[in-house]
Design a protein around this motif. Structure first.
Motif, PDB file in Angstrom:
ATOM      1  N   GLY A  47      34.016  24.518  45.363  1.00 45.76           N
ATOM      2  CA  GLY A  47      35.407  24.907  45.294  1.00 45.76           C
ATOM      3  C   GLY A  47      35.768  25.787  46.464  1.00 45.76           C
ATOM      4  N   SER A  48      36.900  26.435  46.346  1.00 45.18           N
ATOM      5  CA  SER A  48      37.350  27.323  47.416  1.00 45.18           C
ATOM      6  C   SER A  48      37.759  28.651  46.814  1.00 45.18           C
ATOM      7  CB  SER A  48      38.523  26.697  48.177  1.00 45.18           C
ATOM      8  OG  SER A  48      39.614  26.502  47.293  1.00 45.18           O
ATOM      9  N   GLY A  49      37.982  29.613  47.684  1.00 45.09           N
ATOM     10  CA  GLY A  49      38.414  30.928  47.262  1.00 45.09           C
ATOM     11  C   GLY A  49      39.103  31.623  48.414  1.00 45.09           C
ATOM     12  N   VAL A  50      39.582  32.822  48.156  1.00 41.65           N
ATOM     13  CA  VAL A  50      40.288  33.598  49.170  1.00 41.65           C
ATOM     14  C   VAL A  50      39.727  35.018  49.155  1.00 41.65           C
ATOM     15  CG1 VAL A  50      42.528  34.526  49.867  1.00 41.65           C
ATOM     16  CG2 VAL A  50      42.395  32.257  48.871  1.00 41.65           C
ATOM     17  N   ILE A  51      39.400  35.530  50.335  1.00 42.77           N
ATOM     18  CA  ILE A  51      38.945  36.911  50.440  1.00 42.77           C
ATOM     19  C   ILE A  51      40.174  37.804  50.282  1.00 42.77           C
ATOM     20  CG2 ILE A  51      37.802  38.647  51.874  1.00 42.77           C
ATOM     21  CD1 ILE A  51      36.463  36.275  53.377  1.00 42.77           C
ATOM     22  N   VAL A  52      40.145  38.674  49.263  1.00 40.51           N
ATOM     23  CA  VAL A  52      41.301  39.529  48.985  1.00 40.51           C
ATOM     24  C   VAL A  52      41.033  40.997  49.312  1.00 40.51           C
ATOM     25  CG1 VAL A  52      42.333  37.982  47.274  1.00 40.51           C
ATOM     26  CG2 VAL A  52      40.694  39.734  46.535  1.00 40.51           C
ATOM     27  N   ASP A  53      39.832  41.282  49.794  1.00 41.62           N
ATOM     28  CA  ASP A  53      39.483  42.646  50.210  1.00 41.62           C
ATOM     29  C   ASP A  53      38.489  42.529  51.362  1.00 41.62           C
ATOM     30  OD1 ASP A  53      37.858  45.124  50.322  1.00 41.62           O
ATOM     31  OD2 ASP A  53      39.073  45.721  48.607  1.00 41.62           O
ATOM     32  N   LYS A  55      36.185  44.220  52.192  1.00 40.70           N
ATOM     33  CA  LYS A  55      34.827  44.629  51.807  1.00 40.70           C
ATOM     34  C   LYS A  55      34.053  43.480  51.161  1.00 40.70           C
ATOM     35  CE  LYS A  55      36.073  49.438  51.241  1.00 40.70           C
ATOM     36  NZ  LYS A  55      36.316  50.514  50.279  1.00 40.70           N
ATOM     37  N   GLY A  56      34.690  42.311  50.992  1.00 37.99           N
ATOM     38  CA  GLY A  56      33.978  41.140  50.496  1.00 37.99           C
ATOM     39  C   GLY A  56      34.306  40.691  49.096  1.00 37.99           C
ATOM     40  N   VAL A  57      35.479  41.014  48.587  1.00 34.39           N
ATOM     41  CA  VAL A  57      35.893  40.564  47.261  1.00 34.39           C
ATOM     42  C   VAL A  57      36.647  39.239  47.420  1.00 34.39           C
ATOM     43  CG1 VAL A  57      37.257  41.082  45.199  1.00 34.39           C
ATOM     44  CG2 VAL A  57      36.051  42.919  46.397  1.00 34.39           C
ATOM     45  N   ILE A  58      36.174  38.228  46.683  1.00 26.67           N
ATOM     46  CA  ILE A  58      36.748  36.882  46.778  1.00 26.67           C
ATOM     47  C   ILE A  58      37.336  36.487  45.432  1.00 26.67           C
ATOM     48  CG2 ILE A  58      36.212  34.438  47.167  1.00 26.67           C
ATOM     49  CD1 ILE A  58      33.838  35.522  48.910  1.00 26.67           C
ATOM     50  N   LEU A  59      38.551  35.966  45.455  1.00 27.71           N
ATOM     51  CA  LEU A  59      39.217  35.452  44.265  1.00 27.71           C
ATOM     52  C   LEU A  59      39.053  33.940  44.260  1.00 27.71           C
ATOM     53  CD1 LEU A  59      41.075  36.019  41.814  1.00 27.71           C
ATOM     54  CD2 LEU A  59      43.021  35.710  43.369  1.00 27.71           C
ATOM     55  N   THR A  60      38.590  33.404  43.138  1.00 32.21           N
ATOM     56  CA  THR A  60      38.430  31.962  42.998  1.00 32.21           C
ATOM     57  C   THR A  60      38.762  31.585  41.554  1.00 32.21           C
ATOM     58  OG1 THR A  60      36.935  30.081  43.424  1.00 32.21           O
ATOM     59  CG2 THR A  60      35.939  32.076  42.487  1.00 32.21           C
ATOM     60  N   ASN A  61      38.442  30.362  41.173  1.00 32.92           N
ATOM     61  CA  ASN A  61      38.685  29.906  39.809  1.00 32.92           C
ATOM     62  C   ASN A  61      37.400  29.971  38.994  1.00 32.92           C
ATOM     63  OD1 ASN A  61      40.686  27.907  41.545  1.00 32.92           O
ATOM     64  ND2 ASN A  61      41.582  28.780  39.700  1.00 32.92           N
ATOM     65  N   ILE A  96      35.898  36.428  40.221  1.00 35.79           N
ATOM     66  CA  ILE A  96      35.685  37.274  41.386  1.00 35.79           C
ATOM     67  C   ILE A  96      34.233  37.110  41.827  1.00 35.79           C
ATOM     68  CG2 ILE A  96      35.510  39.672  42.193  1.00 35.79           C
ATOM     69  CD1 ILE A  96      38.379  38.905  41.780  1.00 35.79           C
ATOM     70  N   VAL A  97      34.045  36.945  43.123  1.00 41.92           N
ATOM     71  CA  VAL A  97      32.711  36.925  43.720  1.00 41.92           C
ATOM     72  C   VAL A  97      32.698  38.041  44.759  1.00 41.92           C
ATOM     73  CG1 VAL A  97      31.118  35.608  45.169  1.00 41.92           C
ATOM     74  CG2 VAL A  97      32.441  34.434  43.388  1.00 41.92           C
ATOM     75  N   LYS A  98      31.622  38.798  44.800  1.00 42.04           N
ATOM     76  CA  LYS A  98      31.487  39.888  45.774  1.00 42.04           C
ATOM     77  C   LYS A  98      30.385  39.527  46.749  1.00 42.04           C
ATOM     78  CE  LYS A  98      32.070  44.306  47.102  1.00 42.04           C
ATOM     79  NZ  LYS A  98      31.733  44.300  48.490  1.00 42.04           N
ATOM     80  N   ILE A  99      30.688  39.568  48.048  1.00 44.13           N
ATOM     81  CA  ILE A  99      29.676  39.353  49.072  1.00 44.13           C
ATOM     82  C   ILE A  99      29.529  40.617  49.905  1.00 44.13           C
ATOM     83  CG2 ILE A  99      29.967  36.839  49.166  1.00 44.13           C
ATOM     84  CD1 ILE A  99      31.708  37.197  51.663  1.00 44.13           C
ATOM     85  N   SER A 101      28.898  42.283  53.619  1.00 44.17           N
ATOM     86  CA  SER A 101      28.990  42.052  55.054  1.00 44.17           C
ATOM     87  C   SER A 101      28.865  43.383  55.764  1.00 44.17           C
ATOM     88  CB  SER A 101      30.336  41.397  55.399  1.00 44.17           C
ATOM     89  OG  SER A 101      30.464  41.226  56.792  1.00 44.17           O
ATOM     90  N   ASP A 102      28.254  43.352  56.955  1.00 40.89           N
ATOM     91  CA  ASP A 102      28.087  44.586  57.714  1.00 40.89           C
ATOM     92  C   ASP A 102      29.354  44.992  58.456  1.00 40.89           C
ATOM     93  OD1 ASP A 102      27.939  42.464  59.452  1.00 40.89           O
ATOM     94  OD2 ASP A 102      26.167  43.160  60.516  1.00 40.89           O
ATOM     95  N   LYS A 103      30.373  44.132  58.433  1.00 38.11           N
ATOM     96  CA  LYS A 103      31.654  44.479  59.047  1.00 38.11           C
ATOM     97  C   LYS A 103      32.785  43.932  58.192  1.00 38.11           C
ATOM     98  CE  LYS A 103      31.220  40.648  62.299  1.00 38.11           C
ATOM     99  NZ  LYS A 103      31.209  40.257  63.681  1.00 38.11           N
ATOM    100  N   PRO A 104      33.997  44.468  58.336  1.00 38.51           N
ATOM    101  CA  PRO A 104      35.129  44.001  57.519  1.00 38.51           C
ATOM    102  C   PRO A 104      35.375  42.494  57.695  1.00 38.51           C
ATOM    103  CG  PRO A 104      35.708  46.015  58.667  1.00 38.51           C
ATOM    104  CD  PRO A 104      34.377  45.569  59.225  1.00 38.51           C
ATOM    105  N   LEU A 105      35.726  41.859  56.604  1.00 42.32           N
ATOM    106  CA  LEU A 105      35.987  40.415  56.594  1.00 42.32           C
ATOM    107  C   LEU A 105      37.492  40.154  56.660  1.00 42.32           C
ATOM    108  CD1 LEU A 105      33.471  39.614  53.753  1.00 42.32           C
ATOM    109  CD2 LEU A 105      33.219  38.972  56.148  1.00 42.32           C
ATOM    110  N   PRO A 106      37.877  38.981  57.187  1.00 45.71           N
ATOM    111  CA  PRO A 106      39.310  38.640  57.181  1.00 45.71           C
ATOM    112  C   PRO A 106      39.764  38.516  55.731  1.00 45.71           C
ATOM    113  CG  PRO A 106      37.988  36.736  57.818  1.00 45.71           C
ATOM    114  CD  PRO A 106      37.047  37.912  57.715  1.00 45.71           C
ATOM    115  N   SER A 107      40.918  39.057  55.426  1.00 46.34           N
ATOM    116  CA  SER A 107      41.374  39.016  54.034  1.00 46.34           C
ATOM    117  C   SER A 107      42.881  38.814  53.963  1.00 46.34           C
ATOM    118  CB  SER A 107      40.990  40.318  53.309  1.00 46.34           C
ATOM    119  OG  SER A 107      41.655  41.411  53.900  1.00 46.34           O
ATOM    120  N   LEU A 108      43.327  38.424  52.780  1.00 46.15           N
ATOM    121  CA  LEU A 108      44.750  38.257  52.508  1.00 46.15           C
ATOM    122  C   LEU A 108      45.150  39.219  51.410  1.00 46.15           C
ATOM    123  CD1 LEU A 108      45.035  34.373  52.433  1.00 46.15           C
ATOM    124  CD2 LEU A 108      45.596  35.915  54.296  1.00 46.15           C
ATOM    125  N   GLU A 109      46.330  39.766  51.530  1.00 46.08           N
ATOM    126  CA  GLU A 109      46.849  40.674  50.523  1.00 46.08           C
ATOM    127  C   GLU A 109      47.588  39.857  49.464  1.00 46.08           C
ATOM    128  OE1 GLU A 109      50.131  44.197  50.457  1.00 46.08           O
ATOM    129  OE2 GLU A 109      48.835  44.045  52.211  1.00 46.08           O
TER     130      GLU A 109
END
Length: 117
Positions: A47-53, A55-61, A96-99, A101-109
């Protein structure tokens, strides 16, 4: 007379919107123990998801991660992350999936639906 009105480019193309959001859209491959009798291979989900933070927080189904012991998250830039930090709610079909990363990830608000145009 009879000519169609000329519309501004921002109304006729989603190109700029797509370019701005694509870096935060991820692919998710879930792996879980076989749930069917006689099947030894792990079950997979995609599936797919969107990084919403950043720091590595991903919103998916929920249905994407249902039954998963771990997930592999692939970013458009080629980076891959494996995570066991998975939480979901069957009733709302959100997860929610948490990954890490050693640096900030691209995210959407997340937007305010009352303010959407």
């Amino acid at each position: 007379e009879g000519k169609a009105p000329v519309l501004p480019a921002e109304i006729t193309s989603y190109r700029e919107v797509v370019k701005s959001v694509v870096p935060a859209v991820v692919s998710i491959e879930s792996r879980g123990k076989a749930r069917r009798p006689g099947v030894k291979a792990p079950e997979l989900g995609f599936g797919s998801g969107v990084i919403v933070d950043p720091k590595g927080v991903i919103l998916t189904n929920f249905h994407v991660i249902e039954g998963a012991d771990s997930v592999e998250v692939s970013l458009p830039d080629g980076r891959k992350f494996t995570s066991k930090e998975i939480r979901g709610d069957r009733k709302t079909d959100l997860a929610i999936v948490k990954i890490q990363s050693d640096k900030p990830l691209p995210s959407l608000e997340l937007g305010d639906s009352d303010q959407m145009e």
